[in-house]
Design an enzyme around this catalytic site. Structure first.
Site, PDB file in Angstrom:
ATOM      1  N   GLU A  56      -2.458 137.765  14.957  1.00  0.00           N
ATOM      2  CA  GLU A  56      -2.383 138.865  15.934  1.00  0.00           C
ATOM      3  C   GLU A  56      -2.489 140.228  15.259  1.00  0.00           C
ATOM      4  O   GLU A  56      -1.548 141.041  15.301  1.00  0.00           O
ATOM      5  CB  GLU A  56      -1.072 138.773  16.721  1.00  0.00           C
ATOM      6  CG  GLU A  56      -1.019 137.564  17.619  1.00  0.00           C
ATOM      7  CD  GLU A  56       0.172 137.552  18.565  1.00  0.00           C
ATOM      8  OE1 GLU A  56       1.198 138.160  18.234  1.00  0.00           O
ATOM      9  OE2 GLU A  56       0.074 136.930  19.634  1.00  0.00           O
ATOM     10  N   GLU A  88      -2.954 129.998  20.384  1.00  0.00           N
ATOM     11  CA  GLU A  88      -1.596 130.168  20.922  1.00  0.00           C
ATOM     12  C   GLU A  88      -1.674 130.334  22.426  1.00  0.00           C
ATOM     13  O   GLU A  88      -2.539 131.061  22.927  1.00  0.00           O
ATOM     14  CB  GLU A  88      -0.910 131.422  20.366  1.00  0.00           C
ATOM     15  CG  GLU A  88      -0.254 131.247  19.046  1.00  0.00           C
ATOM     16  CD  GLU A  88       0.569 132.452  18.629  1.00  0.00           C
ATOM     17  OE1 GLU A  88       1.269 133.040  19.485  1.00  0.00           O
ATOM     18  OE2 GLU A  88       0.497 132.805  17.448  1.00  0.00           O
TER      19      GLU A  88
HETATM   20  C1  BG6 Z   1       2.911 135.464  19.256  1.00  0.00           C
HETATM   21  C2  BG6 Z   1       3.243 135.227  17.809  1.00  0.00           C
HETATM   22  O1  BG6 Z   1       2.949 136.826  19.486  1.00  0.00           O
HETATM   23  O2  BG6 Z   1       3.791 135.034  20.238  1.00  0.00           O
HETATM   24  C3  BG6 Z   1       4.254 134.133  17.569  1.00  0.00           C
HETATM   25  O3  BG6 Z   1       2.084 134.990  17.065  1.00  0.00           O
HETATM   26  C4  BG6 Z   1       5.327 134.211  18.630  1.00  0.00           C
HETATM   27  O4  BG6 Z   1       4.734 134.258  16.259  1.00  0.00           O
HETATM   28  C5  BG6 Z   1       4.696 133.984  19.989  1.00  0.00           C
HETATM   29  O5  BG6 Z   1       6.404 133.365  18.416  1.00  0.00           O
HETATM   30  C6  BG6 Z   1       5.666 133.953  21.139  1.00  0.00           C
HETATM   31  O6  BG6 Z   1       6.482 135.091  21.128  1.00  0.00           O
HETATM   32  P1  BG6 Z   1       8.065 134.971  21.223  1.00  0.00           P
HETATM   33  O7  BG6 Z   1       8.552 136.323  21.002  1.00  0.00           O
HETATM   34  O8  BG6 Z   1       8.332 134.428  22.573  1.00  0.00           O
HETATM   35  O9  BG6 Z   1       8.447 134.028  20.135  1.00  0.00           O
END
Ligand code: BG6
Length: 497
Positions: free
Chosen positions: A184, A395
């Site tokens: 990201e 993701e």
């Molecule tokens: C993304 C990141 O922004 O979102 C991850 O690459 C992160 O590292 C994921 O865990 C989800 O965000 P959060 O804050 O719910 O863990």
């Protein structure tokens, strides 16, 4: 309707800081994320100013640092990988911890125990025909560089980083085909500490932001943040392009992608002013891919810098470096969409990002993230038109508070519904002609949340018995979504019921 391609890379995603634990074992050094301390189950922590870093150091013995514990993947990776294999994973996204190889970042040679750990993990994955997808830098850097250079703000970090990145390619190129450079990369402009190890008020006095209701910054802070974070971003673009070129020259079997957080935006109304705001924000979101996939800064960004008084110290020969280091595929994280308005009174600013407003047509997760699979389909089509490169969705997912029922089971039907709808949208995009090569939902095994550094915000198919304070057995168990996803993979995305 088109089907998912035969060799589609179904899997799941994690990062070293959020799963490994063993943070001080076998000579490992501490990274900047190891200094982020827990502040409560819904309080974002990944914005650190001098007072926070000083406190982390001063009260190191008593504060709660969940990233240092992770989910103990360092010791349990064999059991975890066996569970992923049971679901039929073809791909596992993980990251390498810079400080497990180079504890302070200054060493000339890596720590052999760290080197061996990742060989062991890759060996275990290949045993089950799971393709590793490795993020070189997932929000982690040796704390040394925060102290010495204020993280990625200074170009001084680049040679140290290149030593680490080149080592990764040289050492693991035969075991890892798919690589991502920076996780990201756009986040450095939204959350400079997280993405760049930058302590914004290290050299200037800044008012305190209000961290309780999302990140809201006074104008003085936003100005410093824009200047510092875009400079840091420039250095990350340089390091990324340099390693892409190095890999192309020395490891032609490897494919390297960028990785950005896709943020789809709609105008709040059909007014031309709102439509322009949405266009501007969409261009801003795409800019991070533009540089890495097209190999140059778009003209509009340079004019944006001029208009916003952001002065970048351009790295020597940066145009040549960027043009020679174009990525092989696009990768992205996607969680939510939002809407934007041109009304200045209703803007909420995060760095250079406008925070969206609530969209009355879609539902939100219990953490307020707006669930919108259609936006993913639209964006995939836009990305195809803009870059004409394969796309790896690395993701996606829904975070939730979860507790096992009396029988010890987690019935996560909301996760199944979320993923089902997003998989349908991906299938529709494939039918539209988009070349999507893989899908690795986030946090396939429960892990430490990035924004909250908590265990209680969970994304997994696999439950981990641990709480925010580190209590629990850390035992793993299968949620309902585990069996559902297994069926999805076995049917190559045909059986989504
Ligand atoms: C993304 C990141 O922004 O979102 C991850 O690459 C992160 O590292 C994921 O865990 C989800 O965000 P959060 O804050 O719910 O863990």
């Amino acid at each position: 309707m088109a089907k998912f391609p035969e060799n589609f890379l179904w899997g799941g995603a994690t990062s070293a800081a959020q799963i490994e634990g063993g943070r001080c074992e076998d000579g490992k050094g501490l990274s900047h994320l190891d200094y982020v301390y827990y502040r409560g189950p819904k309080i974002p922590c990944n914005f650190m100013l001098t007072e926070h870093l000083n406190k982390a150091r001063r009260e190191e013995a008593t504060l709660n640092f969940p990233n240092r514990r992770g989910i103990d993947f360092y010791h349990r990776y064999k059991e975890d990988i066996a569970l992923l294999a049971e679901m039929g994973f073809k791909s596992f996204r993980m990251s390498i911890s810079w400080t497990r190889l180079f504890p302070t970042g200054l060493e000339e040679t890596p720590d052999p125990k760290g080197v061996e750990f990742y060989h062991n993990v890759f060996r275990e994955l290949h045993k089950y025909n799971i393709e590793p997808l490795v993020t070189m830098i997932h929000y982690e850097m040796p704390i040394t560089f925060v102290d010495r250079y204020n993280g990625w703000y200074s170009a001084e970090i680049i040679p140290y980083c290149m030593k680490y990145l080149k080592f990764l390619i040289d050492e693991y190129k035969d075991e890892v085909k798919y690589w991502l450079t920076f996780n990201e990369i756009n986040m450095v402009t939204a959350v400079p500490w997280l993405g760049g190890g930058i302590v914004l008020d290290r050299d200037v006095q800044l008012p305190r932001p209000d961290l309780r209701h999302g990140l809201r910054f006074p104008p003085e802070t936003s100005k410093v943040m824009d200047q510092m974070s875009h400079q840091a971003l420039h250095h990350q673009f340089i390091a990324s392009a340099m390693i892409v070129k190095y890999a192309h020259d020395t490891a032609p079997n490897c494919l390297i992608g960028n990785m950005f957080n896709l943020h789809h935006l709609y105008p709040e109304t059909p007014s031309p002013a709102d439509a322009y705001r949405a266009h501007e924000e969409t261009e801003f979101n795409m800019f991070f891919c533009d540089v890495m996939a097209r190999g140059y800064y778009p003209a509009w960004m340079k004019s944006y810098y001029r208009k916003h008084d952001i002065n970048i110290k351009w790295y020597d020969n940066y145009e040549k470096i960027l043009s020679e280091g174009k990525v092989d595929f696009i990768s992205l994280s996607y969680y939510l969409s939002s809407i934007v308005t041109a009304d200045p009174e209703r803007q909420e600013k995060i760095g250079s990002f406008m925070r969206g407003l609530n969209n009355p047509y879609i539902k939100t997760s219990e953490f307020g993230w707006q669930i919108d699979p259609t936006a993913l389909r639209i964006s995939l089509n836009e990305l195809r038109d803009r870059f004409n490169l394969p796309i790896y969705i690395v993701e996606n997912g829904i975070g939730a508070f979860e507790k096992p029922d009396e029988d010890g089971k987690i019935h996560d039907d909301y996760r199944i519904a979320y993923l089902r709808d997003h998989i349908k949208a991906i299938k529709e995009a494939i039918d539209d002609g988009v070349d999507v090569i893989g899908y690795t939902p986030w946090g396939c095994i429960d892990l430490v949340s990035c924004s909250l550094v908590s265990m209680s915000k969970r994304y997994g198919f696999i439950y981990v018995d641990a709480d925010d304070e580190g209590n629990g057995t850390y035992n793993r168990s299968r949620k309902d979504s585990f069996y559902w996803y297994k069926k999805v993979i076995a049917s190559n995305g045909e059986d989504l019921d």
